[in-house]
Motif scaffolding. Sequence first.
Motif, PDB file in Angstrom:
ATOM      1  N   TRP A 150       0.757  -1.173  -0.004  1.00 52.51           N
ATOM      2  CA  TRP A 150      -0.005  -0.031  -0.300  1.00 52.51           C
ATOM      3  C   TRP A 150       0.789   1.330   0.047  1.00 52.51           C
ATOM      4  O   TRP A 150       1.742   1.396   0.865  1.00 52.51           O
ATOM      5  N   ARG A 151       0.686   2.002  -1.049  1.00 52.25           N
ATOM      6  CA  ARG A 151       1.508   3.199  -1.086  1.00 52.25           C
ATOM      7  C   ARG A 151       0.560   4.404  -0.906  1.00 52.25           C
ATOM      8  O   ARG A 151      -0.162   4.909  -1.660  1.00 52.25           O
ATOM      9  N   HIS A 152       0.546   4.997   0.427  1.00 49.91           N
ATOM     10  CA  HIS A 152      -0.435   5.877   0.929  1.00 49.91           C
ATOM     11  C   HIS A 152       0.202   7.310   0.331  1.00 49.91           C
ATOM     12  O   HIS A 152       1.478   7.587   0.417  1.00 49.91           O
ATOM     13  N   PRO A 153      -0.844   8.132  -0.234  1.00 45.84           N
ATOM     14  CA  PRO A 153      -0.328   9.398  -0.738  1.00 45.84           C
ATOM     15  C   PRO A 153       0.456  10.243   0.408  1.00 45.84           C
ATOM     16  O   PRO A 153       1.150  11.193  -0.339  1.00 45.84           O
ATOM     17  N   GLU A 154       0.140  10.165   1.431  1.00 47.33           N
ATOM     18  CA  GLU A 154       0.883  11.096   2.513  1.00 47.33           C
ATOM     19  C   GLU A 154       1.862  10.506   3.367  1.00 47.33           C
ATOM     20  O   GLU A 154       2.920  10.876   3.731  1.00 47.33           O
ATOM     21  N   ARG A 155       1.403   8.966   3.847  1.00 47.06           N
ATOM     22  CA  ARG A 155       2.387   8.416   4.701  1.00 47.06           C
ATOM     23  C   ARG A 155       3.396   7.678   4.026  1.00 47.06           C
ATOM     24  O   ARG A 155       4.152   7.062   4.702  1.00 47.06           O
TER      25      ARG A 155
END
Length: 917
Positions: free
Chosen positions: A698-703
């Motif tokens: 999972w590539r979170h846009p903020e974390r």
Amino acid sequence: MFSTAAPTALAWYRRTDWLLLLAGLLASLGLWWYLGHLAQGLAQGRFERQARAAADLLQQRVKSKNDLLLGMRGVLLVKPQLSRSEFERVAASLQLDVDQLSVRNLHFTRFVPAAERTAFEAQARANAHMDGSRPENFAFHPPLQQPEYFVVDYVWPLRGNERSIGLEIHSQPDNLDSILRARATGELVASAPFVLVQQDGGVARSVNLRLPVFVSEGPGQPPRFLGAVGAIIDVLGMVQSMQQRGFLDGLQLSVEDIGAMQQAGTTRAQPLYRAESMPAGPPAWSQDVLVGGRLWRLGFAPAHSFITPFEKRLPSLFGAAGLLVSVLIMLLARKRRLALADARQAAVAARDSETRFHTVFNQAAVGMLQIDSQTGLIVRANQRFCDLLGYRMEELVKLRLQQVSHPDDLERSADLLRQLNNGEIDEYRLEKRYQRKDGSSIWVDVTASALDAEEGRRFHIVVVQDISQRRQTEEDLRYLAYNDLLTGLPNRRLLMDRLEQAVAASARHHHWGAVLLLDLDHFKTLNETRGHDAGDRLLHHVAARLRACTGSGDTLARQGGDEFVLLLGDLGACTEGAAAQAEEIARKAMEMLREPFNLGDDGEAHHITLSVGITLYDGNAASAEELLKRSELAMYDAKAAGRDALRFFDPHMQAVVAARAQLEADMRVGISAGQFQLHYQPKVAHGAIQGAEALLRWRHPERGGISPAEFIPLAEHSGLILPLGQWVLQTACEQLARWAEQPLLQQLTLAVNVSPRQFHQAGFVAQVLQALASSGAQARRLRLELTESMLLQDVEDTIAKMAQLRGYGVGFSLDDFGTGYSSLAYLKRLPLHELKIDQSFVRDVLSDPNDAAITRTIIALGTSLGLQVTAEGVETEPQRLFLEKHGCHVWQGYLLAPPLPAERFEALVLERAAARA
């Protein structure tokens, strides 16, 4: 000479006599005709008054059914998930066989979308009746296919209405029209006349009154249509009830349905009831009434004459008397006769009026009183009023009305009586209490109106109707709305009200209070092993013991299931003191519940413990809803500590929960926004890359990148693992299909991890086959990795699904072998292809003799069973050599590569293939 004047005068008088006699005859004839028409008019007037009263009464009977449905709708609004047994218990308390004889049944027709039909039918079969039995054969009938269904879910009484349960309303166009109109208008709607299912044919004399039920979905959301409560009204039964009570004496009645209000006059009238002796042709008097959006035409005809035999003979008597008086006394007698006739007519009218008053007064179905307005003395009362209060007539006429009124109602009724005596109002109506002779109280509906003065005295008439049953029904409904049926404790709705009051009082008086959430440990186990009846008995006993821990100013409530809430009020101004008091009470409750319970089913004692979460409040920090959430967090912390414990709320808990909630929300966005991707870790066999394991990232846009160890457990808990698992399966199959188009990649296998929740859902096999079919991937290249703990949930179901998929060529791997139960009893039954040694054993295989021994054992076991053995987490060359030495030639780990994006993985495979060539 003789005068001729005398004979002339005599002739004149004779002619005058005859003229007077002729005039008398004509006058007598005219009087006879006039009195005949007057008698007919009197009869018609009485008939119309009686018919109008009967029509008004029938309308009141229909309105009472509306009030009945409003009460049932109120119960469903308070508790939309009302069970079948609760519905039947409320309906039984209404005593339809006593007070509502024309109501064939009360029912609830539920709205069911087509997609929910199968699940609803299964749920309905498990929804028990009040007597504990279950409708195991419940199914929609007739078996129509519709985009949405309206099905009779609950019905009372059950006897005689069994065939109604499960009835699909699309099979009855008139009933379907009424429920659609009810949903569209939100108001009471009556159906067209129809024949009951129970009747097996016959005349359509029943109608269905329906009241829609819409439940709130929260702020800003439109209300959801839950269904409609309804009452089947037998018009014949309603008319017969009126006849038995004497309200149709002297009347012949017909009732016709002439259609919906907007269609009146355009449709053919349908007869609902017609008296056998009703004459043909138009009725003598009719009135249209509106019933649930439809017009009913009530037709009346007299069953007998509405004048007495004496009144019938009166015109002839007066005519004969007129003739006699005319012959005897001519003009003077005629004048005297006319005067006498007028006097007699007035006397008859007076006597008739007095007779009617006495008849209505004494035979009325309600209590009636005549009161002296100046003194308040009871002048007279009918028998119905005597029966209501338990007095004899002789006793009542010695009392003032104030002496039988309840003291708490005197001031209000005295003020209204003063306005009535002063002429400020013509009448008044109120609900109040009277005291019976035995000292008990009775609720009544009182209507008082003034009478004309009589010889200087003023009177007023009081009409009294017993409404005790209605008031009791209202109290019962109020109790159902605010109390738990099983334990009698306040429910969540009443708890929230009291908690809000307690928080406000705490803020005003600057003292502390506490909210204790008490949850029974392992209550589910009791329900599953000894049945729900035993669970209900335990909850009842628990409530009784907890009451002993509750002070007079505290509130003990059942929030639902096995959760109770204890609300403590004034605990003082000191925080430490308040915490100590709350802890003392909680420990007392825990100690009391450790004592064994005798549930009475088999004599065996049952033991149970409590997990308690406590939060303090001072009225300035949090809302009532927030306090309950904090107590719940503390209770879960007590559960996590091993149960049979108590914990106070820690703000850190709230931060953790908030973070989890935010992560769950982000995950939902991430699924729809395509933030997830698959990485592939190579699997090596004898030096060549055999395939890969697909791993979710999972590539979170903020974390940035979020660890699977953080989001996978949350996905399992929230249910998001199902859409995630489906996406992983579909994406993996599409990747296999793309590899099949490249010669150097087409032999690769791909392993996909399957969560327990995903594997055990009903449609899992179909999902896998659908993913293979839609992508074009070869089933023999797909490997599904299962864990040992997953296999133990339902071994037979697991084996069946594995065998079915194995038949299509799909392979199975047992992941993390050695960390679970490792039972040979099921291992040899499973259609496995591969065992995978957990990386926790591989990591220390060179330094820990136990790990080395376990690893060798797993390799030997897998080889003996004919399974491929794969080692996970190989990071060093010595580890790989150890494994190869003991017969494990397939491995994966960072020694070769970490999990890689698809492009880098394919490049690595091609590079290794070129190097080996």
